[in-house]
Design an enzyme around this catalytic site. Structure first.
Site, PDB file in Angstrom:
ATOM      1  N   GLY A 178      -7.224   2.653   7.311  1.00 18.71           N
ATOM      2  CA  GLY A 178      -5.889   2.161   7.606  1.00 18.71           C
ATOM      3  C   GLY A 178      -5.810   1.633   9.022  1.00 18.71           C
ATOM      4  O   GLY A 178      -6.628   1.973   9.878  1.00 18.71           O
ATOM      5  N   TYR A 236       4.003  -0.019   8.924  1.00 17.14           N
ATOM      6  CA  TYR A 236       3.017   1.028   8.636  1.00 17.14           C
ATOM      7  C   TYR A 236       3.657   2.142   7.801  1.00 17.14           C
ATOM      8  O   TYR A 236       3.082   2.586   6.793  1.00 17.14           O
ATOM      9  CB  TYR A 236       2.485   1.582   9.957  1.00 17.14           C
ATOM     10  CG  TYR A 236       1.588   2.794   9.842  1.00 17.14           C
ATOM     11  CD1 TYR A 236       0.220   2.655   9.617  1.00 17.14           C
ATOM     12  CD2 TYR A 236       2.103   4.090   9.986  1.00 17.14           C
ATOM     13  CE1 TYR A 236      -0.610   3.762   9.540  1.00 17.14           C
ATOM     14  CE2 TYR A 236       1.282   5.196   9.908  1.00 17.14           C
ATOM     15  CZ  TYR A 236      -0.066   5.029   9.680  1.00 17.14           C
ATOM     16  OH  TYR A 236      -0.886   6.136   9.598  1.00 17.14           O
ATOM     17  N   GLY A 252     -14.197   6.784  11.296  1.00 17.79           N
ATOM     18  CA  GLY A 252     -13.133   7.085  12.251  1.00 17.79           C
ATOM     19  C   GLY A 252     -12.901   8.574  12.379  1.00 17.79           C
ATOM     20  O   GLY A 252     -13.621   9.387  11.803  1.00 17.79           O
ATOM     21  N   ILE A 270     -10.354  10.941  11.410  1.00 21.32           N
ATOM     22  CA  ILE A 270     -10.092  11.720  10.206  1.00 21.32           C
ATOM     23  C   ILE A 270     -11.174  11.452   9.168  1.00 21.32           C
ATOM     24  O   ILE A 270     -11.670  12.377   8.515  1.00 21.32           O
ATOM     25  CB  ILE A 270      -8.690  11.408   9.647  1.00 21.32           C
ATOM     26  CG1 ILE A 270      -7.610  11.978  10.584  1.00 21.32           C
ATOM     27  CG2 ILE A 270      -8.524  11.984   8.238  1.00 21.32           C
ATOM     28  CD1 ILE A 270      -6.190  11.622  10.188  1.00 21.32           C
TER      29      ILE A 270
END
Length: 249
Positions: A89, A152, A16, A18
């Site tokens: 995440g 979250y 992804g 990051i």
């Protein structure tokens, strides 16, 4: 950025925004990177982009059996894991009153329990080596809260607390545990915010004192620092990378 030559780094969610930037930063510092992502093809593409000697792995980090297999395979192919970046995440941007229990459980299973599961899977080898660098990717949502990201935010706050407690347990064993908390960053998750409420997205950008949304490349150097020798006496810490958005706490 310190020299990570000879170290093997496992990065979850490594394909992804990051995660990919973190993989590149660690590889540039000399680490051998095990790119782990639920999307195996994307993980393979990221590993290929890093150059020769790196590895790609696909696993659901909420599945302890899959994670055990992942760690065993990566260790066999690349060597003992000395650096772990818990980056994977998920989130769903919506009001808490509109969310469902199924969504809550998925977010908790991946964001929090996934971090716990992967950490436990690599910890024995780190204890045996007498060396380990664990860097959790939290979020400023876990420090100050975020509208539309209630569960979250809870999982990211849990990651911060988990890291501090684990840091205390392993501090005398040559292992450090720190958390990097990105602020608003140009990722697929932030695009969800824009899709959900453009005014909220625009307000976020204006609220950042540096007057811009962060880039994944802004976050990666902080992770590489915690992984490197210059951070060997730093543990249990939480670092915000937010352009000054959250300066207190």
């Amino acid at each position: 950025m310190g020299d990570l030559s000879g170290r093997v780094a496992l990065v979850t969610g490594g394909a992804g925004g990051i995660g990919r930037a973190v993989c590149r930063a660690l590889a540039a510092a000399g680490a051998t990177v095990a790119v782990c992502d639920l999307d195996g093809e994307a993980a393979a593409a990221t590993a290929k982009d890093l150059g020769d000697g790196h590895g790609a792995y696909s696993a659901d980090i909420s599945d302890s059996t899959a994670v055990a297999d992942l760690v065993a395979r990566a260790t066999r192919e690349l060597g003992p894991i000395g650096i772990l970046v818990n980056n994977a995440g998920i989130d769903k941007i919506e009001r808490f009153v509109d969310s469902t229990e199924a969504t809550w459980r998925t977010i908790v299973d991946v964001n929090y329990l996934g971090t716990v599961i992967v950490t436990r899977a690599v910890l024995d080898a780190m204890l045996e080596q007498g060396f380990g660098r664990i860097i959790n990717i939290g979020s400023d949502a876990g420090r100050v809260g975020s509208s539309g990201e209630v569960v979250y935010s809870g999982t990211k706050g849990a990651i911060i607390a988990f890291g501090k407690a684990l840091a205390r347990e392993v501090a005398s064993k040559g292992i450090t545990v720190n958390t990097v908390c990105p602020g608003p960053t140009d990722t697929a998750l932030l695009q969800q915010v824009a899709d959900h409420n453009q005014k909220m997205y625009d307000a976020l950008a204006k609220a950042v004192p540096m007057r811009r949304i962060g880039a994944p490349e802004d976050v990666a150097p902080a992770v590489a620092f915690f992984a490197g020798p210059g951070a060997s006496f730093i543990t249990g810490q939480t670092l915000s990378v937010s352009g000054g958005l959250t300066m207190a706490g």
